[in-house]
Design a protein around this motif. Structure first.
Motif, PDB file in Angstrom:
ATOM      1  N   PHE A 196      -4.532   8.634   1.291  1.00 40.84           N
ATOM      2  CA  PHE A 196      -4.306   7.830  -0.127  1.00 40.84           C
ATOM      3  C   PHE A 196      -4.488   9.017  -1.286  1.00 40.84           C
ATOM      4  N   PHE A 222       0.662   5.115   1.017  1.00 37.87           N
ATOM      5  CA  PHE A 222      -0.004   6.094   1.546  1.00 37.87           C
ATOM      6  C   PHE A 222       0.816   7.027   2.273  1.00 37.87           C
ATOM      7  N   PRO A 276      -7.546   1.951  -1.629  1.00 38.29           N
ATOM      8  CA  PRO A 276      -7.382   1.971  -3.123  1.00 38.29           C
ATOM      9  C   PRO A 276      -8.532   1.590  -3.914  1.00 38.29           C
ATOM     10  N   HIS A 300      -4.756  10.233  -4.942  1.00 38.95           N
ATOM     11  CA  HIS A 300      -4.990   9.787  -6.292  1.00 38.95           C
ATOM     12  C   HIS A 300      -4.458  10.737  -7.430  1.00 38.95           C
ATOM     13  N   LEU A 326       0.848  -1.217   0.127  1.00 37.32           N
ATOM     14  CA  LEU A 326      -0.007   0.107   0.022  1.00 37.32           C
ATOM     15  C   LEU A 326       0.755   1.155  -0.050  1.00 37.32           C
ATOM     16  N   ASP A 368      -6.849  -1.943   2.733  1.00 36.09           N
ATOM     17  CA  ASP A 368      -6.799  -2.536   1.519  1.00 36.09           C
ATOM     18  C   ASP A 368      -8.050  -1.953   0.736  1.00 36.09           C
ATOM     19  N   ALA A 404     -10.449   4.799  -3.838  1.00 39.23           N
ATOM     20  CA  ALA A 404      -9.858   5.872  -4.568  1.00 39.23           C
ATOM     21  C   ALA A 404     -10.036   5.726  -6.237  1.00 39.23           C
ATOM     22  N   ASN A 405      -9.867   4.558  -6.540  1.00 39.71           N
ATOM     23  CA  ASN A 405      -9.760   4.357  -7.861  1.00 39.71           C
ATOM     24  C   ASN A 405     -11.246   4.492  -8.589  1.00 39.71           C
TER      25      ASN A 405
END
Length: 278
Positions: free
Chosen positions: A73, A55, A100, A75, A53, A97, A103-104
């Protein structure tokens, strides 16, 4: 008559003993309410340096000076900013976990943090202070990203939804995302302990169904029909109380309280946020 008197004394004595035991139970439950509402895992649990990860450690303080900790996190090209407010039985390292994924799917900068008493955050949790922790996290996120607090997307799961609604009532939000949320925390507590007057005694109440009436912004809710911790009807009640026309409710048949949400959920949430301009 000689027979009835002893029986009366027996039953009177039994009633007094039972009343005393019940009062002792009430007193005990009052003392352990904090532990029941916030079974906070500490920093000694979990992996705080997962190699997979990427971050940034976030350190900031709540209104009363209590130190708080989270993970940020970033982007590469964010369309929005998300503050994630977790449930009462996990800390940041348990759910890293998931960030992300958020975020995506949402093309967002994401901050997840621990309330006081959780993980690496100091202090002891109680409703008004936990809400202040959320506001402090929102302020840090605004400073870090430049996104105003009133435009942030607040994703709250279970008790985190109670924090998100309280925050939105005070400072607004780009959208509130409520996952397996209660109308009032006293409702699931009363379901769990029907033999106790929890609605009278609880200090941590989170009256979200009242607070959300003072938040006019977008609301995206979901709930599982087999939720045994927070009944499906309670999540629906909160949704119905929201005054906005920009709201959506997703029903997940057969899903319980702690099951992960499917990937399609995040896709629908992204479409909703695009639609309402959050």
């Amino acid at each position: 008559m000689p027979i009835r008197m002893p029986r009366r004394r027996f039953w009177a004595g039994l009633a007094r003993r039972l009343a005393l035991y019940y009062l002792l139970i009430l007193l005990t439950m009052t003392f352990i309410e904090r532990w029941l509402v916030y079974p906070a895992p500490g920093a000694h649990e979990g992996d705080w340096a997962p190699p997979h990860l990427e971050f940034e450690d976030a350190h900031f303080a709540s209104a009363d000076g209590t130190p708080l900790h989270g993970w940020f996190f970033a982007h590469p090209s964010p369309h929005r900013t998300v503050l994630y407010l977790h449930g009462n039985g996990v800390h940041v390292a348990d759910i890293g976990d998931l960030m992300p994924v958020i975020a995506n799917h949402l093309q967002a900068d994401v901050l997840v943090f621990d309330y006081r008493g959780y993980g690496k955050s100091g202090g002891k949790p109680i409703e008004p202070r936990v809400i202040e922790d959320g506001l402090a996290a929102s302020a840090w996120l605004a400073d870090r990203t430049g996104s105003p607090v009133g435009r942030q997307v607040l994703i709250g799961r279970s008790i985190g939804a109670g924090v998100a609604v309280a925050m939105a009532e005070r400072q607004g939000a780009g959208a509130v995302v409520a996952q397996c949320a209660f109308a009032r925390l006293t409702d699931p507590a009363a379901d769990a302990f029907p033999w106790l007057p929890v609605r009278l005694l609880m200090r941590n109440r989170y009256p979200s169904v009242d607070r959300i009436q003072n938040y006019p912004g977008p609301l995206f809710s979901c709930h599982g029909t087999e939720d045994r911790v927070v009944a499906f009807e309670q999540g629906r009640q909160l949704f119905e109380a929201a005054p906005t026309d920009q709201k959506r409710f997703l029903t997940f048949e057969g899903m319980g309280h702690n099951e992960p949400l499917p990937r399609a959920y995040w896709q629908e949430l992204a479409a909703f946020l695009d639609e309402v301009g959050a």
